[in-house]
Structure formats: structure tokens, C-alpha cells
Design a protein around this motif. Structure first.
Motif, PDB file in Angstrom:
ATOM      1  N   ALA A 160       0.841  -1.202   0.000  1.00 29.53           N
ATOM      2  CA  ALA A 160       0.000   0.000   0.000  1.00 29.53           C
ATOM      3  C   ALA A 160       0.871   1.245   0.000  1.00 29.53           C
ATOM      4  O   ALA A 160       2.036   1.193   0.365  1.00 29.53           O
ATOM      5  CB  ALA A 160      -0.884  -0.009   1.242  1.00 29.53           C
TER       6      ALA A 160
ATOM      7  N   PHE B 174      -5.512   0.811  -2.192  1.00 31.45           N
ATOM      8  CA  PHE B 174      -4.323   0.831  -1.329  1.00 31.45           C
ATOM      9  C   PHE B 174      -3.639   2.205  -1.293  1.00 31.45           C
ATOM     10  O   PHE B 174      -2.748   2.439  -0.501  1.00 31.45           O
ATOM     11  CB  PHE B 174      -3.288  -0.202  -1.802  1.00 31.45           C
ATOM     12  CG  PHE B 174      -3.570  -1.607  -1.342  1.00 31.45           C
ATOM     13  CD1 PHE B 174      -4.534  -1.881  -0.380  1.00 31.45           C
ATOM     14  CD2 PHE B 174      -2.825  -2.669  -1.873  1.00 31.45           C
ATOM     15  CE1 PHE B 174      -4.764  -3.196   0.035  1.00 31.45           C
ATOM     16  CE2 PHE B 174      -3.055  -3.965  -1.461  1.00 31.45           C
ATOM     17  CZ  PHE B 174      -4.036  -4.235  -0.503  1.00 31.45           C
TER      18      PHE B 174
ATOM     19  N   TYR C 122      -6.063   0.620   6.728  1.00 29.13           N
ATOM     20  CA  TYR C 122      -5.501  -0.620   6.165  1.00 29.13           C
ATOM     21  C   TYR C 122      -5.892  -1.824   7.025  1.00 29.13           C
ATOM     22  O   TYR C 122      -6.206  -2.898   6.512  1.00 29.13           O
ATOM     23  CB  TYR C 122      -3.975  -0.518   6.047  1.00 29.13           C
ATOM     24  CG  TYR C 122      -3.522   0.496   5.003  1.00 29.13           C
ATOM     25  CD1 TYR C 122      -4.017   0.439   3.706  1.00 29.13           C
ATOM     26  CD2 TYR C 122      -2.611   1.491   5.319  1.00 29.13           C
ATOM     27  CE1 TYR C 122      -3.618   1.361   2.741  1.00 29.13           C
ATOM     28  CE2 TYR C 122      -2.196   2.418   4.366  1.00 29.13           C
ATOM     29  CZ  TYR C 122      -2.714   2.349   3.083  1.00 29.13           C
ATOM     30  OH  TYR C 122      -2.316   3.251   2.141  1.00 29.13           O
TER      31      TYR C 122
ATOM     32  N   PRO D 156      -3.159  -5.034   3.230  1.00 27.37           N
ATOM     33  CA  PRO D 156      -1.851  -5.088   2.563  1.00 27.37           C
ATOM     34  C   PRO D 156      -0.812  -5.766   3.465  1.00 27.37           C
ATOM     35  O   PRO D 156      -1.020  -5.870   4.679  1.00 27.37           O
ATOM     36  CB  PRO D 156      -1.510  -3.615   2.350  1.00 27.37           C
ATOM     37  CG  PRO D 156      -2.319  -2.861   3.361  1.00 27.37           C
ATOM     38  CD  PRO D 156      -3.545  -3.670   3.606  1.00 27.37           C
TER      39      PRO D 156
END
Lengths: 371, 342
Positions: free
Chosen positions: B179, B212, B230, B237
């Protein structure tokens, strides 16, 4: 009297000796010392855009060679304006060694040094410590870009210092020439770890550094010869020059001038005075009218395997008695070909294959290759 | 005490005292020493502002700092100040706090105070705003890139290549889902970082996942919020490339609060190599931006312009491109120790 004047990249030097870049040329007054000792030119310690703090300790010596992890000059560019004045105050040629990571950074630095009075620039992007596993100067494209940018921003000659830590030094030298560089110096120090204290399990210095001094001379000689057999770019030989003979070796393999560094650090600047005097005496005694006559003389004796005429030579003694108790040649002969009787040695003809090792090992040099 | 009093006490003209202060080489040694002794005795210092009016020089420069709380800017500022101090100049440091109006105001004030030049770090201003400095003949230098200001000398960093190398490093370790958490400023540099990141992914045959790529404020808090996003993703990721160390610190903090191990479960790489990046746990792998050097070179370009203006020389705007280098430490799960050595 031999003419010692050396025209190197247009610099009119009184002899071919240059004090190499290094901590012994850390400021104006130390740089001046080399000129006063009789060197034809001096090169400042490598100057960078942003001076860094030194680590301690940073220089180690094992009796043969030195490891150095001092990276660059600790004096900022602004300070070098004054230091250059001091360095040049006794007259003589001062070359500024500079290093950077990009062409524009390097060219800016070089033009500053030109403004401060440098007579030439030596680009030194071949430091084996810290800057990366792959030494910058191992890449011909990078060297081309850097050299070209510097050449187009200064009016003084540009010399590029090359590294033994590269797979093909010929290509790098050619890149310098193509980019308009005036000369190359070879070689910079070689990546090393000087040794390990086995009681403490500690390396001599805490990180990888550059190896310099007598042990790297054979590497430097090979590099200089390689460049001389590649192109006609002028070469300055560097690496392990400890006496005038070593300077002659470099010149015979193609160098026009030579640099001395570690010898000055270990033995003092008087070593340069000695070398200059002794080279002149040697040239005189050999009927050489101009020191540049030496240049490249040994290259014609440097041959490919193909060209070597293999003579059926074996080791033969000249008859002088051996040194008391010496057994070197007998012990080291891998062919078991040497027999010793009393004070005399003899190679057995059908066993001796003429490798030549015993002629190097004999302490009184009584063995010779003959047929 | 003013210059007239000194002249009276020394029994010389005001012009002679002035020459001692400004061109001492033009005054006879004995006279010079006598006047200098009186100056020292009376603790007289020249009025710098008046001096500026007379010589069209105030021995001051301005420095625009995007945000004084960002340690990256402190290191650049130190580089500028180091050179200025060596030149015997005083630096006015202006804390812009990412506010374009504040930066404009500071620019006007610096011009009113007749500074001899101005260095901008990642300026929010465009060429239109900056032209008031040009009108007054005040040299301007840019450090870092935020907006297009092509006509001024600049010290820039090759952020694109550095971001490419950083992403490649994550790929070589074996991370696949990488990401990118980027700060809103500086715009141009962060755009370059995204380009470098995308190029590395494309070369590795990995499709860019737009989900991402998240933008936040360039602060530790921004990093924390991005990290949290995230964590909450259905498909998390394996690695985060943050466009600044501050963002990376925030991401690591978010991971710690959620019991996610860095680098075992999440690799984090930063950008800038501010001093603290070597102190946090795990030590941050990052891209070393030559911060102090950027400041030093920016100031050098400015003094080149100030000096050439004094000599009435013209010089074309210079551009210095600096390299940023991958600094491998412990936050990405890199196994080969040799990578940390150089």
C-alpha cells in the motif's frame, strides 16, 4: 641531468609526484606541506557538499597496509575557500578532490573549487566504504554522466579516480575519455576489513573501509596497465607507492604521473623529498634525459598467454653457497624437484617443470631460470 | 552612542569611521587601530537597519518553513542557517504552518524588512505570488518541490527513483500487496513518489490497487488514521510505504494498538530519515533524504545570487538534483544484514 618536468593534463609539474587525496591533506596547511616537501602537485582530501562527523577510531595499520574509514573532509565548502588560499600560499599546484552522488551536485561543487583557485579537479566517486555495495565508479554510464557534467561546468582539467572494485576498469576509463575527462587516476583504496582480534571477536575497525598502502600496489599496477592497453588517456598511478622504484614501476606500465598517500601518512612528508631525489638520481644513472621516457617501457613485455614463447627452462643455481640452515626452495617445491647436499641445491632436470617459485623464494637469489 | 560620537572622540571625520567599519583595508593602520579601540571602549555597534539603507544590504535572509513541528524541516533549516551564519548573515525563520495566506504575509514582511534573499522550503506559493520579490530584486531559492516554480533556482531530490527503489526493496523481500500512504503536501514530491511506486509494481507484474493508495495529512496522526484504514480492509496489505517518516510512525503506532506485529505481519517503510527513525522500535527502514545538505546547498545558491547581484553579474537559475538513498533497518523484515551496512 634528467629533465623531471612533467606536463600532466596541462599542469606543469616539477616532477611526476603528486600527494594523493587523504586525511594527510585535511586542510590548507597540511596540503602545503606536501608542496614544500617537493611534490609536483597535491590533491586535497575529498571535499563533499555537506561535511560529516568523523567516527573514532578511523584509521588502522597492520604493518603492511592501512584501513581507513574516514570518509571525507570535515571542512565545509565555505571553509575551503580560506584553506585553498593557505594551500596555495607557497606556490605550486593544488588539485581539489570532490565527491557527490549526482552530476549536478558534483558539478556545482567542482565549480566552487575552481572559483577558490583549484588548478584541476579529481572526481572521487570510488569510495569503497559506506556509499553502497557497488562502488559508484564501477558503472561506466554513471561515470560518463558525472564526468561530462563536471567538464562542461569548469575550465580546468578534470581527472577521474577509478576503483579496483569494478569488473571492467577499461570500460570506465573509456567512459571518462568519451565524456571529455582529461585523465584518470587508478586506483582508489580497495574495500577491506583489515583483520579480526580473535580474542575479542572484533574486526580491527567497526565497518568496511578502504585498504591502502604497499599490499594494494600489485592491484594498482594491473589496473594502470589495463587502462594503458585500452586507451591513450593520461594515467596517474596510485596505490602502495612506498619508494621511487614503485613510481618507476607504475610509469613503466603507462602512468605519466604517480600519487603517494599512505607512505606519507606512515613515514612523513620527508618520504616524498627522498623519492623525488632518488628518482632523479636513478634516471641520471640510467642515462635517461627526460623522466617521461620511462613511460610505458614495460608494456611491450606484458604479453598474452598466446604470445609467450615457452622455453624449456629449469631452475639452476649460480654456485654460491646457500645461506646457513636455509631450506626454503626444497620445502616449497611442489614438484619435489630440488635436492640439497651440504650448502648446495640442485634441481633435478626431469622433475623440475620450471614453475619459477624457488627463484622468488631464495633469500640470496642464487637460483635462475635457464636452459 | 552613534557614529558621530565615535568620530568626535577620535578626532576624525564620520567618513573615516565608516571606512574602518566597512573597508578597513583602506585606512592607515595607526588610525584604524585608534578608532577600533574607541569603538571597543564605547561598546559601539553600528545600526544595522541604517546600514542596510546605506549599502542596500541588511545581512539578513528569510527562510520559509512549512511547519516548524516537522523535524525534517528543522534539519533543512539548520543547513540554511549554518551557511548563513558562516557568511555573517542572520536568518529570519518564518513558520508557515501549511497556510498559504500566512506564507504570503511573511513574504511581504520579509520584503518590508529588506532581507537580502529568501529561501523557501516546499513553498505553497506560485510564481504569481513570488513576483513581488522579483520586483524588489530580492533573490529567491527553492528547496524541495511543492508547486511549479520553474524560474527560480532549486535544490530538488530525486523522489521518484527513491520511491521506486523503496518499493523494489519491499518486493524483493517477498511482499506483494503493497500500500501507499501519502501526505497531501508537498504535492509534486509526493506525486513523484507515487509514480516510482507504481513503476516498481508494474515492472513486477503487479496490478496497482487504487484502494491501497490513501492520502492523509502529513502528520503522525494522519499516519495513524491511514494505518487504521488498512487494518480494517477486508484484504489487508502486507506492507505500507509511507511518504514520510512521520506517517510511518503513525502507521506503526496503529499496528501496535491493534496487536499487529511490525514487520512480521506488516512491513512499514518511511521516507526522509529524520533522526527519530533510528530510535523507534522496530528501527525504521526508510529513504534517506539529504536534509541538512538540501539546506546547505539552498543557502549556497542564494548567496551565489546575492554575491553576483553585488557584482552585477547575471547567472542563469541553477538546479541541483540530489539523490535520496534507501536506508535499510528493521521495519520491513529484510534478512540480509549486508543491506544495512552501506
Amino acid at each position: 641531468m634528467t629533465n623531471m618536468l612533467t606536463d600532466f593534463v596541462g599542469l606543469k609539474m616539477k616532477n611526476p609526484f603528486i600527494i594523493a587525496a587523504g586525511p594527510w591533506n585535511r586542510d590548507g596547511s597540511s596540503t602545503k606541506k606536501g608542496l614544500l616537501a617537493g611534490a609536483g602537485a597535491v590533491i586535497t582530501e575529498t571535499i563533499v557538499s555537506d561535511a560529516m562527523l568523523d567516527v573514532r577510531p578511523r584509521i588502522a595499520y597492520n604493518g603492511f597496509g592501512a584501513q581507513n574509514i574516514r570518509l571525507y573532509s570535515d571542512i565545509q565548502v565555505e571553509g575551503w575557500e580560506h584553506e585553498m588560499d593557505i594551500a596555495k600560499s607557497a606556490g605550486g599546484i593544488v588539485i581539489a578532490s570532490v565527491s557527490a552522488h549526482t552530476p549536478s551536485e558534483l558539478a556545482y561543487l567542482a565549480s566552487k573549487m575552481e572559483k577558490f583557485g583549484a588548478d584541476a579537479i579529481e572526481i572521487s566517486v570510488s569510495n569503497p566504504a559506506k556509499e553502497g555495495l557497488e562502488v559508484l565508479a564501477s558503472n561506466p554510464d554513471v561515470i560518463f554522466d558525472m564526468t561530462r557534467e563536471v567538464v562542461s561546468n569548469v575550465r580546468i582539467p578534470v581527472i577521474v579516480k577509478l576503483s579496483q572494485n569494478s569488473t571492467n576498469i577499461s570500460r570506465v576509463a573509456k567512459a571518462v575519455q568519451k565524456a571529455g575527462g582529461s585523465a584518470v587516476s587508478a586506483i582508489n583504496s580497495v574495500r577491506c576489513i583489515l583483520g579480526v582480534d580473535i580474542e575479542k571477536a572484533e574486526p580491527s575497525l567497526p565497518t568496511y573501509g578502504g585498504y591502502s598502502g604497499v599490499p594494494i600496489r600489485p592491484l594498482g599496477l594491473a589496473s594502470v596497465a589495463t587502462i594503458a592497453q585500452t586507451s591513450d588517456i593520461p594515467i596517474c598511478g596510485v596505490g602502495g607507492i612506498d619508494n621511487f622504484r614503485n613510481a618507476v614501476e607504475y610509469m613503466m606500465l603507462g602512468a605519466s604521473a604517480v600519487q603517494v598517500g599512505t607512505a606519507v601518512m606512515i613515514h612523513g612528508f620527508e618520504r616524498i623529498t627522498e623519492m623525488v631525489e632518488q628518482l632523479e638520481e636513478w634516471c641520471d644513472s640510467h642515462g635517461i634525459s627526460d623522466v617521461q621516457e620511462i613511460r610505458g617501457k614495460a608494456l611491450k613485455n606484458l604479453k598474452s598467454f598466446d604470445e609467450m614463447k615457452i622455453e624449456p627452462a629449469i631452475s639452476i643455481s649460480d654456485g654460491r653457497p646457500c645461506r646457513e640452515g636455509c631450506n626454503e626452495c626444497v620445502r616449497s617445491c611442489v614438484y619435489n624437484a630440488i635436492e640439497k647436499t651440504g650448502n648446495e641445491v640442485k634441481a633435478i632436470g626431469d622433475r623440475c617443470t620450471g614453475c619459477g617459485l624457488c627463484t622468488s623464494l631464495c633469500p640470496i637469489k642464487k637460483l635462475h631460470m635457464k636452459w | 552612542m552613534n557614529i558621530r560620537h565615535i568620530a568626535q572622540k577620535a578626532g576624525v571625520s564620520v567618513a573615516t569611521v565608516s571606512r574602518v567599519l566597512n573597508h578597513p583595508e583602506s585606512v592607515a593602520t595607526a588610525t584604524k587601530e585608534k578608532i577600533e579601540a574607541i569603538i571597543a571602549q564605547e561598546e559601539y555597534t553600528p545600526n544595522w537597519f541604517a546600514r542596510g539603507l546605506n549599502f542596500n544590504k541588511t545581512a539578513t535572509i528569510g527562510l520559509m518553513i512549512p511547519h516548524i513541528m516537522n523535524p525534517m524541516h528543522m534539519e533543512i533549516a539548520k543547513g540554511v542557517e549554518d551557511v548563513a551564519q558562516h557568511k555573517d548573515y542572520t536568518t529570519f525563520m518564518c513558520n508557515v504552518e501549511d497556510n498559504v495566506e500566512k506564507e504570503k504575509q511573511y513574504l511581504e514582511n520579509l520584503i518590508k524588512r529588506r532581507v537580502d534573499g529568501i529561501v523557501f522550503i516546499s513553498s505553497l506559493l506560485g510564481e504569481k505570488d513570488l513576483c513581488i520579490a522579483d520586483e524588489q530584486g530580492i533573490p529567491v531559492v527553492m528547496i524541495g518541490e511543492n508547486r511549479e516554480t520553474l524560474k527560480y533556482p532549486v535544490v530538488r531530490v530525486d523522489c521518484q527513483n527513491a520511491a521506486y527503489e523503496a518499493t523494489k526493496h519491499l518486493l524483493e523481500i517477498g511482499h506483494h500487496d503493497i500500500a501507499m500512504l501519502y501526505g497531501k503536501k508537498p504535492e509534486i514530491e509526493n506525486r513523484q513518489k507515487i509514480e516510482g511506486y507504481k513503476t516498481a509494481l508494474k515492472e513486477a507484474g503487479i496490478a496497482v490497487n487504487d484502494e491501497f493508495i490513501i492520502s492523509v495529512e502529513n502528520t503522525i496522526e494522519g499516519g495513524y488514521l491511514g494505518g487504521k484504514k488498512y487494518i480494517d480492509m477486508e484484504k489487508r496489505p502486507q506492507a505500507v510505504f509511507a511518504t514520510s517518516d512521520l506517517l510511518a510512525f503513525g502507521v506503526i503506532d496503529a499496528m501496535k494498538d491493534n496487536d499487529i506485529s511490525v514487520p512480521k505481519e506488516m512491513a512499514v517503510i518511511g521516507f526522509d530519515n529524520i533522526r527519530m527513525s533510528n530510535l523507534i522500535e522496530p528501527k525504521l527502514t526508510t529513504v534517506e533524504k539529504p536534509l541538512h545538505k538540501m539546506g546547505v546547498l539552498g543557502a549556497r545558491l542564494l548567496f551565489d545570487m546575492i554575491e553576483s547581484k553585488e557584482k552585477e553579474e547575471k547567472q542563469p537559475p541553477k538546479e541541483i538534483l540530489l539523490q535520496a538513498k534507501l536506508k535499510i533497518r528493521k521495519s520491513c523484515g529484510h534478512k540480509e544484514r549486508i543491506g544495512e551496512m552501506f
